[in-house]
Motif scaffolding. Structure first.
Motif, PDB file in Angstrom:
ATOM      1  N   HIS A 148      25.647  40.046  41.443  1.00 45.27           N
ATOM      2  CA  HIS A 148      25.937  38.889  42.287  1.00 45.27           C
ATOM      3  C   HIS A 148      27.358  38.391  42.035  1.00 45.27           C
ATOM      4  O   HIS A 148      28.129  38.140  42.979  1.00 45.27           O
ATOM      5  CB  HIS A 148      24.921  37.780  41.990  1.00 45.27           C
ATOM      6  CG  HIS A 148      25.086  36.550  42.816  1.00 45.27           C
ATOM      7  ND1 HIS A 148      25.827  35.465  42.400  1.00 45.27           N
ATOM      8  CD2 HIS A 148      24.610  36.222  44.039  1.00 45.27           C
ATOM      9  CE1 HIS A 148      25.797  34.526  43.325  1.00 45.27           C
ATOM     10  NE2 HIS A 148      25.060  34.958  44.334  1.00 45.27           N
ATOM     11  N   GLY A 149      27.727  38.266  40.772  1.00 43.38           N
ATOM     12  CA  GLY A 149      29.071  37.814  40.455  1.00 43.38           C
ATOM     13  C   GLY A 149      30.135  38.824  40.849  1.00 43.38           C
ATOM     14  O   GLY A 149      31.200  38.460  41.366  1.00 43.38           O
ATOM     15  N   ILE A 150      29.860  40.107  40.596  1.00 38.79           N
ATOM     16  CA  ILE A 150      30.815  41.163  40.954  1.00 38.79           C
ATOM     17  C   ILE A 150      31.075  41.161  42.452  1.00 38.79           C
ATOM     18  O   ILE A 150      32.219  41.259  42.902  1.00 38.79           O
ATOM     19  CB  ILE A 150      30.282  42.541  40.517  1.00 38.79           C
ATOM     20  CG1 ILE A 150      30.309  42.651  38.981  1.00 38.79           C
ATOM     21  CG2 ILE A 150      31.093  43.676  41.131  1.00 38.79           C
ATOM     22  CD1 ILE A 150      29.567  43.855  38.451  1.00 38.79           C
ATOM     23  N   SER A 151      30.025  41.033  43.227  1.00 39.09           N
ATOM     24  CA  SER A 151      30.195  41.059  44.683  1.00 39.09           C
ATOM     25  C   SER A 151      31.039  39.888  45.160  1.00 39.09           C
ATOM     26  O   SER A 151      31.842  40.023  46.091  1.00 39.09           O
ATOM     27  CB  SER A 151      28.824  41.041  45.372  1.00 39.09           C
ATOM     28  OG  SER A 151      28.149  39.810  45.154  1.00 39.09           O
ATOM     29  N   GLY A 152      30.876  38.722  44.510  1.00 36.36           N
ATOM     30  CA  GLY A 152      31.713  37.582  44.870  1.00 36.36           C
ATOM     31  C   GLY A 152      33.176  37.863  44.585  1.00 36.36           C
ATOM     32  O   GLY A 152      34.049  37.587  45.417  1.00 36.36           O
ATOM     33  N   ASN A 153      33.450  38.433  43.422  1.00 33.43           N
ATOM     34  CA  ASN A 153      34.829  38.763  43.087  1.00 33.43           C
ATOM     35  C   ASN A 153      35.408  39.818  44.027  1.00 33.43           C
ATOM     36  O   ASN A 153      36.581  39.761  44.403  1.00 33.43           O
ATOM     37  CB  ASN A 153      34.913  39.256  41.639  1.00 33.43           C
ATOM     38  CG  ASN A 153      35.143  38.119  40.663  1.00 33.43           C
ATOM     39  OD1 ASN A 153      34.655  37.014  40.867  1.00 33.43           O
ATOM     40  ND2 ASN A 153      35.880  38.368  39.611  1.00 33.43           N
TER      41      ASN A 153
END
Length: 422
Positions: A148-153
């Motif tokens: 989830h965090g990677i996709s945001g970045n």
């Protein structure tokens, strides 16, 4: 009853978990992409309309004020009607924002576009974490938070390349905005097509603690979670960490251009580099989150290291290209801390208030963006370029303090629970 006790680890098939995680990752990446609908186009907007950086910073403020207020309210809506329909409406708002931006005749039209994009962004964290917590098995939840965090970045990293790239290739920032609208329509179509994997009413824990069921805890007032200090400490953590992120996203590139005499085409890479380093850090953080009891220790060390790197860039001592690289590497520390941050919030949140807690806590992110953008924009207008990096470093250190207090509160709660007779 906690979610971890409802479903045995690994009970959900890997393919099913991966499908839900991938879809939420795509949706979350899209929301972060639309954070950056307008900032990569600031040079084109200045050239056409003569705006100042302070005026452009206010567009970012409009986005995040709308998103922040809407996010806190969206948590209640998600808990009431479910996450999936709210997700569909949010993506439709993004498409409309790109359309309005692409046809804007001046500042007022851009304000409307920023407000629409903020409205679309508002529900994403309560939507995403509600679906992940209910659809993904406990054993894979840390990795789900990491993705989830990677996709945001990746959404943040992609937006400058996509928007500025199309504007450069076509000579039109309007075509770039309309292309963003088309991208939102495409993502919405994928979500509707795969909608069964996003149904939070059918998840493994969707029916836990049914009201009136035998043994279910008595229902609390919907606003009872606001009495918890941990909720407001998490909120403050997001506020300070986002102030730092806002400075890097919107103003690091022109600051590096002024301080180090580098071309804008090169300094623009700092945002993409920062986000890609953050994504790499999140991969590492996804493995650490399940192996460390005191998550605030990971958060503190990583964010403090990132702050040191930003201070180093702000001194102006580095060679030009080295400054871009060091600023980008600061994203590695924030990335490693990210999954631990999301799991710390989960541990601090009371059962049965997923949407409300995540909506309230993550509205601190929106407030941070809305406050920081005009402040850092004003610093840049006054020639205080080093302040972009010193200010972001200070904000990271303040967020470390908030995380430490949250972690101490969670640890105290665990000790009290362990001491309570069964």
């Amino acid at each position: 009853m906690s979610t971890s006790s409802v479903s045995a680890p690994g009970a959900t098939p890997l393919r099913q978990d991966a499908r839900t995680i991938g879809l939420i990752g795509l949706a979350h990446g899209s929301s972060h992409f639309f954070h950056m609908l307008l900032p990569p186009l600031f040079p084109w907007l200045i050239a056409e309309f003569g705006f100042s950086y302070s005026e452009l910073g206010l567009l970012v403020t409009v986005f995040f004020v709308v998103s922040g207020v809407g996010q806190a309210l969206a948590g209640f809506l998600v808990d009431k009607v479910g996450a999936r329909p709210v997700l569909f409406v949010a993506l439709a708002c993004f498409a409309l924002a790109g359309l309005v931006a692409g046809t804007a005749g001046g500042y007022a039209g851009l304000v409307v576009a920023a407000a629409l994009a903020g409205l679309g962004n508002a529900p994403f964290h309560p939507v995403d974490f509600t679906i992940l917590n209910k659809r993904v098995s406990q054993a894979r939840l840390g990795h789900a938070f990491s993705v989830h965090g990677i996709s945001g970045n990746l959404g943040w990293a992609t937006a400058p390349l996509f928007m500025a790239g199309i504007a450069t290739a076509t000579g039109s920032w309007r075509i770039a905005c309309l292309s963003g609208a088309a991208l939102a329509v495409l993502v919405l179509a994928v979500m509707v097509w795969q909608r069964d994997a996003l149904d939070d009413r059918q998840g493994a824990w969707a029916h836990q603690s049914t009201p009136g069921a035998a043994g279910a805890p008595p229902a609390e007032h919907p606003m009872a979670f606001l009495r918890l200090p941990s909720v407001w400490l998490c909120f403050s953590f997001f506020f300070w960490s986002t102030c730092a992120l806002s400075a890097i996203q919107s103003f690091a590139s022109p600051a590096l251009q002024t301080m180090y005499g580098l071309p804008l085409s090169l300094t623009a890479l700092v945002v993409t580099g920062y986000m890609l380093c953050g994504a790499a850090g999140m991969v590492v953080g996804g493995f650490l989150v399940g192996r460390v009891a005191r998550l605030e220790k990971i958060i503190s060390v990583c964010l403090a290291a990132a702050a040191v790197l930003l201070v180093l860039v702000g001194t102006g001592w580095l060679p030009g290209m080295a400054a871009v690289v060091v600023a980008a590497l600061a994203g590695l520390g924030t990335g490693i801390a990210s999954p631990s941050r999301d799991m710390l919030i989960k541990r601090a949140a009371p059962p049965g208030a997923t949407g409300r807690v995540y909506g309230t806590v993550y509205s601190g992110l929106d407030l941070g963006f809305s406050v920081a953008a005009p402040v850092f924009g004003a610093l840049l207008d006054r020639g205080l370029t080093g302040g972009i990096f010193y200010g972001s470093a200070l904000a990271l250190l303040l967020s470390v303090g908030s995380a430490a207090l949250v972690g101490a509160g969670v640890a105290a709660q665990v000790r009290r629970s362990a001491a309570t007779p069964a």
